[in-house]
Design an enzyme around this catalytic site. Structure first.
Site, PDB file in Angstrom:
ATOM      1  N   SER A 304       0.786  -1.240   0.000  1.00 30.04           N
ATOM      2  CA  SER A 304       0.000   0.000   0.000  1.00 30.04           C
ATOM      3  C   SER A 304       0.811   1.279   0.000  1.00 30.04           C
ATOM      4  O   SER A 304       0.246   2.358  -0.231  1.00 30.04           O
ATOM      5  CB  SER A 304      -0.950   0.007   1.203  1.00 30.04           C
ATOM      6  N   VAL A 305       2.108   1.222   0.273  1.00 27.83           N
ATOM      7  CA  VAL A 305       2.902   2.450   0.214  1.00 27.83           C
ATOM      8  C   VAL A 305       2.988   2.975  -1.215  1.00 27.83           C
ATOM      9  O   VAL A 305       3.423   4.118  -1.435  1.00 27.83           O
ATOM     10  CB  VAL A 305       4.325   2.238   0.791  1.00 27.83           C
TER      11      VAL A 305
END
Length: 576
Positions: A304-305
């Protein structure tokens, strides 16, 4: 006949004539005098006429040209603190043909060298037809002198240099190591070996028949020391980053971890820590895995980064703005009839900032599928992903991105929330400099720069600033990333939790927890990536295992760098 009569009757040989004996005597005397004359003539010839021959023979037995060791260049941090230095040591060597044959003396030598007598005898026998063998390399001068003081024949010393690393395991993988001959084997020691290596000098010396130095005659060539390498690293930040990362890995019983801290204004790497590590000054029992600089040479799916970076592709189009609302109901979607994407729960309608706050996979997937097929991949490539970082570090990873051709819907969606690609921690930090620096991505530099690089604009400045603001709403006291809050400073960041890939699939109970943050958000100075590999004990989310490391390290770093705290704070009530 009587005995007397028989003897009288036996004929006698005549005595040798006097002239023959005199001849022999004169002949022998003449030969001896001739030999002495020739010898005298030869001596006179060599001493008077051909003196250079004897001089050359004498010099060949007593004059030597010796090498003068040149010390390897020092490696320092950006403030001049030594990270790698060369210290003088002594190596002992022997001429096996001159070593004493008697067992008592060899036993004394073996005990002084702390080796087994049988092993020493075996080595001497192996080198018996040679005139050189090492007894022990790189001893301290005091220890070497104790052995020389035994006055055993055939033992000599050789001056050398040995590499010493004051920072120990804290920066071991970045610096690398040298071998026993002071040649770089890993890390920056290998990358800049030619620059760091000095050029040996030469001197002419006079030695006795046992090879001992009698007189230093004259210098033929001065030794030229290696060049000095100044790193971008700040040793204070490096120690702190390594300490906190090591503590977190131990606390979580994790397989390892990585931390990269970059200067948001220059791209310089101020700290780069890895776990596990090793002591470069004592490599006994070294685990080869700990040699790897995971921050540069290892890649992983980031999870998700990647969402803020993928979202930049959408904000650069006319279809999306920070106020755009995306319906994520019912919290799951199925693509290509085989791939199901899920959110933690059904978040309903979310703004763009809300998608980042809730880390909605469905929201990012709907956005990605609404964009041109290669929009996200093209954005990632502009951010430097899938390409060499260009630091010159040995074995630096390129990472991987899908080819910019027609992609299945499931691929397009998964790329938007960080699956289906691989990056290194250094690449990730470099990509985020574009958000911290008004859209201008800065290449990572392991060396201290004289002036900031120009970089390249890869995101529209307005979009980069909008993303920074939305990421600041992610790191608030009431969000899942609240452990990344740095007291006194505004922080923009994003958490990530990703399954570890294994054998073409994913391990069910193995994760990586990540946190990427920028601080202070009002005027970015630091971009920091923290990754904890396979934490155990139940907590594995990036917000739980990586964000606290970020908070401690970045908070201390900002204070060490005298960065003033932000005067403004963003109230959670202002967040959508």
């Amino acid at each position: 006949m009587s005995t007397t009569q028989r003897r009288a009757a036996t004929p006698r040989r005549p005595p040798p004539s006097a002239p023959l004996g005199a001849f022999r005597y004169r002949l022998m005397l003449g030969l001896i005098l001739l030999a002495l004359g020739m010898l005298g003539a030869r001596i006179a010839y060599l001493h008077v006429i051909d003196r250079s021959f004897l001089q050359g023979q004498g010099d060949a037995r007593t004059l030597r040209v010796e090498s003068i060791s040149a010390h390897r260049g020092m490696i320092t941090d950006r403030n001049g603190e030594p990270l790698a230095i060369s210290t003088p040591v002594v190596s002992l060597w022997a001429n096996p043909q001159e070593l004493p044959p008697d067992d008592i003396q060899r036993l004394v030598l073996a005990r002084a060298l702390d080796v087994d007598l049988d092993d020493l005898n075996a080595r001497i026998a192996r080198y018996s037809e040679r005139e050189f063998m090492y007894l022990r390399r790189q001893m301290t001068p005091a220890d070497a002198q104790e052995i020389l003081d035994l006055n055993l024949p055939g033992i000599y010393r050789q001056l050398e240099y040995r590499r010493y690393y004051p920072s120990g395991e804290a920066s071991a993988q970045l610096l690398g190591v040298t071998n026993v001959d002071d040649r770089g084997q890993e890390g920056l020691e290998l990358a800049y070996n030619n620059y760091l290596s000095g050029t040996p000098g030469k001197r002419r010396v006079l030695k006795d028949r046992r090879g001992r130095l009698v007189r230093d005659l004259h210098l033929l060539k001065e030794a030229d020391p290696g060049g000095e390498l100044v790193l971008a690293m700040d040793q204070r930040l490096q120690y702190m980053a390594y300490r906190e990362l090591k503590a977190a890995v131990q606390e979580r019983d994790a397989d390892g971890g990585t931390l990269v801290m970059m200067d948001a204004r220059t791209g310089e790497v101020l700290a780069m820590a890895n776990q596990p590590s090793y002591n470069p000054n004592n490599r006994a029992g070294l685990d080869p895995r700990s040699l790897r600089n995971q921050a540069i040479v290892d890649v992983f799916e980031p999870g998700s980064v990647m969402k803020p970076l993928a979202m930049s592709a959408a904000l650069e189009t006319d279809r999306y703005s920070p106020d755009t609302v995306v319906d994520t109901s019912p919290g799951w979607m199925r693509l290509d009839n085989r791939f199901t994407i899920r959110d933690f729960r059904n978040y309903g309608k979310l703004s763009m900032a809300g998608i980042l706050r809730k880390s909605s996979n469905i929201g990012m997937s709907r956005i990605a599928l609404d964009l041109p097929e290669t929009a996200v991949v093209d954005t990632y490539r502009r951010l430097g992903l899938g390409q060499s970082p260009g630091t010159g570090f040995p074995g630096e990873a390129d990472g991987s991105l899908p080819a910019p051709v027609r992609l299945a819907d499931s691929q397009r969606a998964s790329l938007a929330y960080g699956y289906g690609l691989s990056v290194s921690a250094l690449q990730l930090a470099s990509a985020y400099t574009a958000i911290a620096n008004h859209g201008r991505r800065l290449p990572a530099s392991l060396l201290k720069l004289d002036e900031p690089p120009e970089g390249s604009v890869v995101i529209e400045p307005q979009v980069a600033d909008e993303l920074l603001g939305m990421m600041e709403q992610v790191v608030q006291p009431d969000t899942g990333a609240h452990r990344g809050v740095v007291p006194g400073y505004r922080v923009a960041g994003k958490t990530g939790t990703v399954h570890k890939a294994s054998g073409g699939g994913y391990e069910e109970d193995a994760y990586r927890g990540l946190f990427v943050g920028i601080a202070p958000a009002s005027d970015p100075r630091l971009v920091t990536v923290v990754m904890i590999d396979h934490p155990r004990g139940g907590d594995y989310y990036g917000g739980l295992v990586a964000a606290p490391v970020f908070s401690t390290v970045v908070g201390n770093a900002l204070r060490l760098l005298d960065v003033p705290p932000d005067q403004e704070t963003l109230s959670s009530a202002d967040a959508p």
